[in-house]
Write an enzyme that holds these catalytic residues in place. Structure first.
Site, PDB file in Angstrom:
ATOM      1  N   TYR A   1      10.484   0.302  10.420  1.00  0.00           N
ATOM      2  CA  TYR A   1       9.162  -0.246  10.735  1.00  0.00           C
ATOM      3  C   TYR A   1       9.178  -0.936  12.102  1.00  0.00           C
ATOM      4  O   TYR A   1       8.471  -0.530  13.021  1.00  0.00           O
ATOM      5  CB  TYR A   1       8.740  -1.273   9.675  1.00  0.00           C
ATOM      6  CG  TYR A   1       8.401  -0.679   8.341  1.00  0.00           C
ATOM      7  CD1 TYR A   1       7.073  -0.472   7.979  1.00  0.00           C
ATOM      8  CD2 TYR A   1       9.385  -0.332   7.429  1.00  0.00           C
ATOM      9  CE1 TYR A   1       6.736   0.061   6.743  1.00  0.00           C
ATOM     10  CE2 TYR A   1       9.059   0.207   6.192  1.00  0.00           C
ATOM     11  CZ  TYR A   1       7.740   0.407   5.854  1.00  0.00           C
ATOM     12  OH  TYR A   1       7.417   0.942   4.643  1.00  0.00           O
TER      13      TYR A   1
ATOM     14  N   HIS B   1      -2.779   0.204   8.118  1.00  0.00           N
ATOM     15  CA  HIS B   1      -1.463   0.840   8.066  1.00  0.00           C
ATOM     16  C   HIS B   1      -1.514   2.141   7.261  1.00  0.00           C
ATOM     17  O   HIS B   1      -1.115   3.204   7.741  1.00  0.00           O
ATOM     18  CB  HIS B   1      -0.445  -0.134   7.465  1.00  0.00           C
ATOM     19  CG  HIS B   1       0.931   0.437   7.323  1.00  0.00           C
ATOM     20  ND1 HIS B   1       1.920   0.254   8.262  1.00  0.00           N
ATOM     21  CD2 HIS B   1       1.484   1.205   6.356  1.00  0.00           C
ATOM     22  CE1 HIS B   1       3.012   0.884   7.885  1.00  0.00           C
ATOM     23  NE2 HIS B   1       2.772   1.472   6.714  1.00  0.00           N
ATOM     24  N   GLU B   2      -2.015   2.064   6.050  1.00  0.00           N
ATOM     25  CA  GLU B   2      -2.037   3.269   5.195  1.00  0.00           C
ATOM     26  C   GLU B   2      -2.938   4.335   5.793  1.00  0.00           C
ATOM     27  O   GLU B   2      -2.631   5.524   5.737  1.00  0.00           O
ATOM     28  CB  GLU B   2      -2.463   2.916   3.769  1.00  0.00           C
ATOM     29  CG  GLU B   2      -1.636   1.812   3.089  1.00  0.00           C
ATOM     30  CD  GLU B   2      -0.129   1.950   3.230  1.00  0.00           C
ATOM     31  OE1 GLU B   2       0.368   3.089   3.390  1.00  0.00           O
ATOM     32  OE2 GLU B   2       0.562   0.913   3.199  1.00  0.00           O
TER      33      GLU B   2
ATOM     34  N   GLY C   1       0.826  -1.193   0.000  1.00  0.00           N
ATOM     35  CA  GLY C   1       0.000   0.000   0.000  1.00  0.00           C
ATOM     36  C   GLY C   1       0.860   1.242   0.000  1.00  0.00           C
ATOM     37  O   GLY C   1       2.039   1.193   0.359  1.00  0.00           O
ATOM     38  N   MET C   2       0.285   2.350  -0.440  1.00  0.00           N
ATOM     39  CA  MET C   2       0.969   3.646  -0.418  1.00  0.00           C
ATOM     40  C   MET C   2      -0.053   4.676   0.047  1.00  0.00           C
ATOM     41  O   MET C   2      -1.144   4.783  -0.511  1.00  0.00           O
ATOM     42  CB  MET C   2       1.517   3.975  -1.813  1.00  0.00           C
ATOM     43  CG  MET C   2       2.147   5.365  -1.921  1.00  0.00           C
ATOM     44  SD  MET C   2       3.645   5.509  -0.906  1.00  0.00           S
ATOM     45  CE  MET C   2       3.539   7.231  -0.417  1.00  0.00           C
ATOM     46  N   GLU C   3       0.357   5.436   1.073  1.00  0.00           N
ATOM     47  CA  GLU C   3      -0.568   6.298   1.814  1.00  0.00           C
ATOM     48  C   GLU C   3      -0.890   7.611   1.114  1.00  0.00           C
ATOM     49  O   GLU C   3      -0.935   8.663   1.775  1.00  0.00           O
ATOM     50  CB  GLU C   3       0.018   6.570   3.199  1.00  0.00           C
ATOM     51  CG  GLU C   3       1.309   7.408   3.238  1.00  0.00           C
ATOM     52  CD  GLU C   3       2.602   6.616   3.122  1.00  0.00           C
ATOM     53  OE1 GLU C   3       2.586   5.525   2.531  1.00  0.00           O
ATOM     54  OE2 GLU C   3       3.640   7.113   3.601  1.00  0.00           O
ATOM     55  N   ASN C   4      -1.098   7.629  -0.179  1.00  0.00           N
ATOM     56  CA  ASN C   4      -1.416   8.885  -0.860  1.00  0.00           C
ATOM     57  C   ASN C   4      -2.672   9.486  -0.217  1.00  0.00           C
ATOM     58  O   ASN C   4      -3.688   8.810  -0.093  1.00  0.00           O
ATOM     59  CB  ASN C   4      -1.591   8.630  -2.350  1.00  0.00           C
ATOM     60  CG  ASN C   4      -0.306   8.124  -2.973  1.00  0.00           C
ATOM     61  OD1 ASN C   4       0.776   8.661  -2.725  1.00  0.00           O
ATOM     62  ND2 ASN C   4      -0.393   7.051  -3.751  1.00  0.00           N
TER      63      ASN C   4
ATOM     64  N   ASP D   1      15.809   5.865  -1.357  1.00  0.00           N
ATOM     65  CA  ASP D   1      15.119   4.585  -1.534  1.00  0.00           C
ATOM     66  C   ASP D   1      16.055   3.395  -1.340  1.00  0.00           C
ATOM     67  O   ASP D   1      15.609   2.303  -0.988  1.00  0.00           O
ATOM     68  CB  ASP D   1      14.476   4.499  -2.924  1.00  0.00           C
ATOM     69  CG  ASP D   1      13.085   5.113  -2.933  1.00  0.00           C
ATOM     70  OD1 ASP D   1      12.405   5.053  -1.883  1.00  0.00           O
ATOM     71  OD2 ASP D   1      12.680   5.652  -3.972  1.00  0.00           O
TER      72      ASP D   1
ATOM     73  N   GLU E   1       7.227   5.558   9.544  1.00  0.00           N
ATOM     74  CA  GLU E   1       6.839   4.143   9.503  1.00  0.00           C
ATOM     75  C   GLU E   1       6.756   3.468  10.877  1.00  0.00           C
ATOM     76  O   GLU E   1       5.905   2.604  11.080  1.00  0.00           O
ATOM     77  CB  GLU E   1       7.786   3.365   8.583  1.00  0.00           C
ATOM     78  CG  GLU E   1       7.735   3.812   7.114  1.00  0.00           C
ATOM     79  CD  GLU E   1       6.361   3.648   6.462  1.00  0.00           C
ATOM     80  OE1 GLU E   1       5.504   2.927   7.002  1.00  0.00           O
ATOM     81  OE2 GLU E   1       6.145   4.270   5.394  1.00  0.00           O
TER      82      GLU E   1
ATOM     83  N   HIS F   1      -1.213   6.302   8.447  1.00  0.00           N
ATOM     84  CA  HIS F   1      -0.342   7.356   7.921  1.00  0.00           C
ATOM     85  C   HIS F   1      -1.075   8.699   7.805  1.00  0.00           C
ATOM     86  O   HIS F   1      -0.433   9.742   7.705  1.00  0.00           O
ATOM     87  CB  HIS F   1       0.178   6.974   6.529  1.00  0.00           C
ATOM     88  CG  HIS F   1       1.419   6.128   6.542  1.00  0.00           C
ATOM     89  ND1 HIS F   1       2.576   6.510   7.183  1.00  0.00           N
ATOM     90  CD2 HIS F   1       1.689   4.929   5.956  1.00  0.00           C
ATOM     91  CE1 HIS F   1       3.512   5.571   6.991  1.00  0.00           C
ATOM     92  NE2 HIS F   1       2.994   4.594   6.257  1.00  0.00           N
TER      93      HIS F   1
HETATM   94  N1  BES Z   1       4.944   4.344   2.540  1.00  0.00           N
HETATM   95  C1  BES Z   1       5.082   2.930   2.473  1.00  0.00           C
HETATM   96  C2  BES Z   1       5.499   2.432   1.113  1.00  0.00           C
HETATM   97  C3  BES Z   1       6.797   3.015   0.600  1.00  0.00           C
HETATM   98  C4  BES Z   1       7.886   3.173   1.426  1.00  0.00           C
HETATM   99  C5  BES Z   1       6.912   3.393  -0.720  1.00  0.00           C
HETATM  100  C6  BES Z   1       9.070   3.726   0.932  1.00  0.00           C
HETATM  101  C7  BES Z   1       8.078   3.935  -1.202  1.00  0.00           C
HETATM  102  C8  BES Z   1       9.169   4.103  -0.381  1.00  0.00           C
HETATM  103  C9  BES Z   1       3.782   2.247   2.880  1.00  0.00           C
HETATM  104  O1  BES Z   1       3.062   2.918   3.855  1.00  0.00           O
HETATM  105  C10 BES Z   1       4.136   0.913   3.467  1.00  0.00           C
HETATM  106  O2  BES Z   1       4.873   0.870   4.407  1.00  0.00           O
HETATM  107  N2  BES Z   1       3.577  -0.156   2.908  1.00  0.00           N
HETATM  108  C11 BES Z   1       3.766  -1.488   3.424  1.00  0.00           C
HETATM  109  C12 BES Z   1       2.511  -1.916   4.158  1.00  0.00           C
HETATM  110  C13 BES Z   1       2.734  -2.784   5.370  1.00  0.00           C
HETATM  111  C14 BES Z   1       3.762  -2.272   6.326  1.00  0.00           C
HETATM  112  C15 BES Z   1       1.429  -3.075   6.067  1.00  0.00           C
HETATM  113  C16 BES Z   1       4.035  -2.396   2.232  1.00  0.00           C
HETATM  114  O3  BES Z   1       3.872  -1.981   1.094  1.00  0.00           O
HETATM  115  O4  BES Z   1       4.405  -3.536   2.453  1.00  0.00           O
HETATM  116 ZN    ZN Z   2       3.989   2.807   5.763  1.00  0.00          ZN
END
Ligand code: BES
Ligand code: ZN
Length: 622
Positions: free
Chosen positions: A387, A298-299, A272-275, A379, A321, A302
């Site tokens: 996390y 999770h999202e 997921g991405m928290e847009n 990145d 995170e 955020h």
């Molecule tokens: N913001 C992140 C995804 C992200 C992090 C995209 C860094 C680009 C660079 C998102 O909130 C996230 O942590 N997603 C997790 C969800 C999980 C922890 C429940 C994922 O995609 O696994």
């Molecule tokens: Zn996240």
């Protein structure tokens, strides 16, 4: 609580990942005019930036990457401005605009440009990569530093602004964006968006495709391709509003108006991405039993931690995170109870442990505060530490403070204090100690072995405190015992081997598989018997989390009869956190496994998000 009126620590910290001289000026609002072309996989665009100069300066530098800048005009004067693209880092360039500016001055910069086919922040999908297979699709992914390939901007989480956009798409397509106000344009293929709450550049997001939506709650719709709509609606219906209400009770009002979800095609590289206003999720969450909706918790979390209170630099990513993991699990605890929540936490703690083992405990990226040198792509620092260690730090503080409710109250105050701002760890520490004077008097920040700075932020590896997850023992113990029996270990309860696990919650089965993987290579003939014992999971599962673990077990045991399943699985989705470990396992496996890796890569590389593709390349061709 006495408010601290001194400047934030974050004001004096510089983000080395932006090319912009962002301390000299602010962008209060920007407007994008976008004309999306699937034929050329490019966007004809115009960005208008409202600029306020805060310090006398001789230039305005913006972040850019793979953009073709055509013309820059200053408004209202209408003067055409000189500009130059200068090198900055492998992930971006400087858009340098020489301009004598005086503090207090305000003007607009109108930048005409093209988003090129090479933009790493934009994924252009062929019809074959979509669920419907008929129309192409495009979506953006800004975090961490990719949005500079979408629009010229100040690409640092340290600053925020509102934005608006007018998006023109080919007939028959729909555009969606991370904005709180949506409006139809005067033509059916024109969409208008307005984000009235200031956000950092990385949270601007857009998708264009054959998109439809269904209501899933009073302030929520799910958007996706028509073929997935009913399943997506059923997966998220009602629970999302329950999560929002729970989160509001815990952390304060949800300020973003709508909370919608966009279910993307399978190559979307994240869970997921928290847009803001529009969480992006992988379609692999749609499993029919709501068992993976923790990603939505999770999202959603955020919306407070990350989107309201934002890390000022990517070195403090744990503020986004780690807090979000803590908040996600608080929501989960209220909704699903403690045992279930602890089971999910234990599953991820195990993968954090595996990460530390494979990277080396002392690896500098295994610190909560990550040193990001100039030129290093933020990145490339991504891993489990912010996390899970961040979650442990929040849990440690909660433990010092008292009850969950006591810490919830603090979190509400924290959000209220820092909402719409960007902060560094020190801002959080100061506020925490101010809020809890007794802990400050006890000098908690410097307690031996648990120092906020020396230990928590700056020591790599396993955290000095981990929360007690024993509430999950009733679920974890049988799963681990069962795995031990399969591994031929001498444990009590041998009869477990014939036990029916079909009533186990998903995370319990996943925990069992993790344990089986940890005990691999299994005794000869065991894999076959496991398959026989759980035909409903090994043959019929549509759960990617299951297939992820099964693929690793298959590779660890070199069970070549199931290599085709691994191949099919990798072709069916493109999540980074799944794709990379499976490639790593193939690469370090048998000759046949290494060949499998090359074959799969050759047939699926076009499908992978460019970021994921680059990491896979590094694994296969180091
Ligand atoms: N913001 C992140 C995804 C992200 C992090 C995209 C860094 C680009 C660079 C998102 O909130 C996230 O942590 N997603 C997790 C969800 C999980 C922890 C429940 C994922 O995609 O696994
Ligand atoms: Zn996240």
């Amino acid at each position: 609580m006495a408010a601290n009126n001194t400047a934030l620590h974050s004001d004096s910290v510089v983000d080395v990942a932006t090319a912009s001289n962002y301390k000299d000026f602010t962008v209060t609002h920007f407007h994008l005019e976008l004309d999306v072309s699937f034929d050329s996989k490019s966007i004809n665009a115009k960005a208008t930036l409202d600029i306020v100069i805060s310090k006398d300066c001789n230039e305005v530098n913006l972040d850019t990457h793979t953009l073709k800048i055509r013309q820059i005009t200053q408004k209202p004067s209408g003067k055409s401005l000189e500009f130059e693209i200068k090198p900055f880092a492998k992930y971006g360039s400087i858009l340098n605009i020489p301009l004598k500016c005086k503090a207090g001055e305000t003007f607009q910069l109108e930048i005409q440009y093209t988003v090129t086919h090479d933009a790493p922040g934009i994924d252009w999908l062929a019809p074959a990569q979509t669920v419907g297979k008929k129309l192409p699709y495009m979506y953006t992914q800004g975090q961490a530093v990719l949005n500079r390939s979408f629009f010229p901007c100040i690409d640092t989480p340290a600053v925020k602004s509102t934005y608006s956009a007018t998006v023109k798409v080919p007939d028959g397509f729909t555009a969606v964006m991370s904005a709180d106000e949506w409006e139809k344009g005067d033509q059916p293929n024109v969409f208008k968006f307005n984000m009235t709450i200031p956000i950092p550049a990385y949270l601007v997001a857009m998708a264009v495709g054959d998109l439809v939506s269904a209501e899933i709650g009073p302030r929520s719709r799910v958007w996706t391709e028509p073929a997935l709509l009913e399943a997506a609606r059923a997966e998220f219906d009602e629970v999302v509003e329950e999560y929002i209400k729970t989160a509001e009770k815990l952390f304060g009002p949800y300020v973003w108006g709508r909370y919608d979800i966009l279910v993307l095609p399978p190559c979307f590289p994240y869970g997921g991405m928290e847009n803001p206003c529009l969480t992006f999720v992988t379609p692999t969450l749609i499993v029919g039993d709501k068992s993976l909706t923790t990603v939505v918790m999770h999202e959603l979390a955020h919306s407070w931690f990350g989107n309201l209170v934002t890390n000022a630099t990517w070195s403090d990513f744990w503020l986004n995170e780690g807090f979000t993991m803590y908040a996600q699990r608080r929501i989960c605890m209220e909704v699903n109870g403690e045992a279930y929540t602890c089971l999910e936490a234990a599953t991820r703690r195990a993968s954090f442990r595996r990460h530390l083992d494979s990277s080396g405990e002392d690896h500098p990226l295994n610190k909560l505060r990550v040193a990001i040198d100039p030129g290093v792509d933020p990145d490339d620092t991504y891993n489990e530490t912010p996390y899970e260690k961040g979650y442990c730090f929040c849990s440690y503080l909660k433990n010092e403070v008292g009850t969950f409710e006591d810490f919830d109250r603090f979190l509400r105050a924290y959000v209220d204090k820092f909402k719409y701002k960007s902060i560094v760890s020190e801002d959080f520490f100061d506020f925490f100690l101010e809020y809890f004077p007794d802990l400050k008097a006890k000098d908690l920040a410097n307690r031996d072995g648990f120092e906020f700075h020396k230990q928590w932020l700056h020591t790599a590896g396993w955290p000095p405190y981990v929360p007690d997850l024993s509430a999950a023992d009733s679920l974890i113990k049988p799963a681990e015992r069962l795995a031990a029996v399969w591994a031929g270990e001498n444990v009590e309860g041998k009869e477990d081997i014939s036990r029916d696990v079909s009533d186990w919650p998903t995370y319990q089965v996943l925990h069992f598989l993790d344990a089986l993987l940890a005990k691999s290579k299994l005794p000869d003939g065991t894999i076959e018997k496991v398959i026989e014992a759980y035909p409903h999971i090994v043959n019929d599962s549509n759960n990617t989390e299951f297939w992820f673990r099964w693929s690793l077990i298959v590779l660890e045991n070199d069970y070549q009869e199931h290599f085709d399943k691994v191949r099919a699985f990798l072709g069916s989705q493109g999540k980074q956190k799944i794709t990379l470990p499976v490639y790593q396992a193939m690469k370090s496996g048998s000759e046949a496994a290494q060949q499998l890796a090359l074959d799969v890569y050759a047939t699926t590389k076009e499908q992978l998000h460019v970021t994921v593709r680059n990491y896979v390349k590094k694994i296969l061709f180091p």
